[in-house]
Scaffold this active site. Structure first.
Site: not given
Ligand code: FAD
Length: 475
Positions: A322, A376, A291, A358, A399, A294
């Site tokens: 759109w 989007w 993650e 997420n 997005w 990502w």
């Molecule tokens: P965990 O599951 O504990 O993951 C650990 C870390 O990995 C997160 O803290 C984050 O830094 C990173 N991470 C995890 N998933 C993603 C991902 N898909 N993309 C990039 N980094 C990721 N994340 C943001 O940090 N900022 C945003 O503005 C953001 N906008 C999002 C918008 C959409 C439409 C979607 C689908 C996802 C978005 N995310 C965003 C990704 C993700 O949803 C969040 O990082 C996650 O929910 C944070 O929760 P956590 O720290 O418990 O994640």
């Protein structure tokens, strides 16, 4: 230019260190280097919402920033370093602070957004022309975007080979400990704004109570969160991370967004616990680092496609039609009043707590872009304003991933069914009940769209797009 700005043999040295998305004292290469130089240090945070290419912060981000800067100021005071707060165009403000303080050196950690890099580059040129030493450092991502390339020397557009290349490369450097106190000396007293003057926190109405109840910004709390997660939640992470009713994910995203904890610290803390983990926790650790991968990938993509928040990453998507914006539908989505329970629960979590699980982010984004056929960019903007982790790379990247216009994206025809998603990932409705107390009461609205009809509408729009695209290809 005042003579103070230039380096003279007997002028006392002073270092200015800039803080931006790195609001921590440990593993902060610019701060550590500043202290090591052995001259007094002044820390500077510039609230810059006006330089070209700089995106003004959203409301939830501002709330977080206030809290985080307040924690940073206390940590810096213990190191004998004053934190100066100024507002305005960064290049001008930094020049002013350098002139007022007689600084001989300016240090910062690098940024990767195009507008931010342009500002930093102009600052560097201007300061160096005045004889000020300027050094920047690698701090915010594990792998700087230009250092990871395909065999053909191109940026990656697919996650799996990108992350494999990262993992096969050099191990990220060890994190730095917090520096000791800066030498005391004649640190000039510089004018500083107060955080209160910046009005970052809402007052009328004060919508931030839910944020305050949910989050504890600042480096110390970020570290506690990380340790708590690594010691208690890793074993359940791989299996539980998709279930929004269970709180097993790290919840580190806003701390990472503001650099209260660094990716290097996380990487090496995971390595440190690894030998002691059960097989389930080991699986969790690998998934968790993926993650983080990502996050790295989204910065890689943003660096190479700087207009990610406004422009389709896949340019052929520009011919997707759109329909005219349905403002009522958008408002219902924003407020969590669509009548689709999982979507509304997510949007309420966002409004109240500044975050959303997420899996539910993917569901609400799919609902907006497909069932409601809303561009989007509208959703990205709303998230930018309301998320405490609103991130210049991750937000537009994800997005576009959901919409189908992005790098390594889910295909547009993958329409999440919010009812099936709820059945599968929130089987006891724990998440829906938590965030949508009026669900099942007469106060709860009927769905604003029929899920099956609107799915068909989305697929028809996609078919139309594909046909138009092939016609263009033939031309
Ligand atoms: P965990 O599951 O504990 O993951 C650990 C870390 O990995 C997160 O803290 C984050 O830094 C990173 N991470 C995890 N998933 C993603 C991902 N898909 N993309 C990039 N980094 C990721 N994340 C943001 O940090 N900022 C945003 O503005 C953001 N906008 C999002 C918008 C959409 C439409 C979607 C689908 C996802 C978005 N995310 C965003 C990704 C993700 O949803 C969040 O990082 C996650 O929910 C944070 O929760 P956590 O720290 O418990 O994640």
């Amino acid at each position: 230019m005042s003579t103070q700005n230039t380096l003279h043999g007997n002028q006392p040295e002073l270092t200015v260190v800039l803080f931006r998305d790195d609001l921590r004292v440990a593993d902060n290469p610019a701060l550590s280097a500043a202290v090591e130089h052995g001259a007094p240090v002044v820390a500077l945070y510039v609230l810059d919402e006006v330089s070209p290419g700089i995106r003004p912060l959203g409301g939830a981000s501002k709330w977080w920033l206030h809290e985080s800067l307040s924690a940073l100021a206390s940590a810096l005071t213990e190191l004998g370093i004053p934190l100066v707060l100024r507002v305005g165009p960064a290049q001008q403000i930094i020049a002013e602070v350098v002139a007022e303080s007689g600084a001989t050196r300016v240090l910062w950690n690098r940024r990767y957004g195009a507008g931010e890099m342009a500002v930093d580059s102009l600052c560097k040129d201007q300061l160096r022309a005045q004889g000020i030493a300027v050094t920047s450092f690698h701090a915010t991502v594990l792998f700087e975007p230009w250092t990871v390339q395909t065999g053909a020397g191109k940026p990656y557009s697919v996650f799996t080979p990108f992350w494999r290349a990262c993992r096969n490369g050099a191990e990220p450097r060890l994190p730095l400990p917090a520096p000791g106190p800066a030498v005391s000396g004649q640190t000039p007293t510089l004018a500083t704004d107060t955080l209160e003057q910046w009005n970052l926190q809402p007052s009328r109405p004060n919508w931030a109570q839910g944020l305050r109840d949910t989050w504890a910004p600042g480096e110390a709390r970020a570290w506690e969160r990380l340790q708590d997660f690594l010691h208690n939640d890793l074993a359940g992470y791989a299996a539980g991370r998709d279930f929004p009713g269970e709180q097993v994910t790290s919840r580190l995203s806003p701390h990472l967004r503001w650099g209260e904890v660094s990716a290097h610290q996380i990487w090496h803390e995971v390595s440190a616990v690894r030998p002691h983990l059960s097989p389930a926790a080991l699986e969790g650790a690998t998934k968790f680092l993926t993650e983080l991968g990502w996050r790295e990938f989204s910065w890689h993509v943003l660096f190479h496609s700087p207009n990610l928040a406004s422009t389709n990453w896949r340019s052929d998507f520009d011919s997707f039609m759109w329909p005219e914006l349905d403002r009522d539908a958008l408002a219902a989505w924003c407020r969590g009043r669509t009548g689709v329970p999982l979507v509304d629960a997510g949007m309420r979590e966002l409004l109240k707590h500044g975050t959303m699980h997420n899996r539910v982010r993917m569901v609400v984004a799919s609902f907006l872009t497909k069932n409601l056929l809303i561009d989007w960019r509208e959703g990205e903007r709303w998230f930018w304003d309301t998320l405490v982790d609103a991130d210049p790379a991750a937000n537009p990247f994800n997005w576009q991933w959901v919409a189908g216009s992005g790098a390594d994206a889910a295909p547009y025809f993958r329409v999440f069914n919010p009812e099936l998603q709820a059945k599968k990932f929130d089987p006891q409705n724990a998440y829906i009940r938590r965030h949508l107390p009026e669900w099942g009461t007469p106060d709860y609205p009927d769905p604003i769209v029929d899920l099956a009809d609107s799915r068909r509408g989305a697929l028809a729009a996609y078919q139309d797009f594909k046909e138009r695209r092939s016609e263009q290809d033939l031309r």
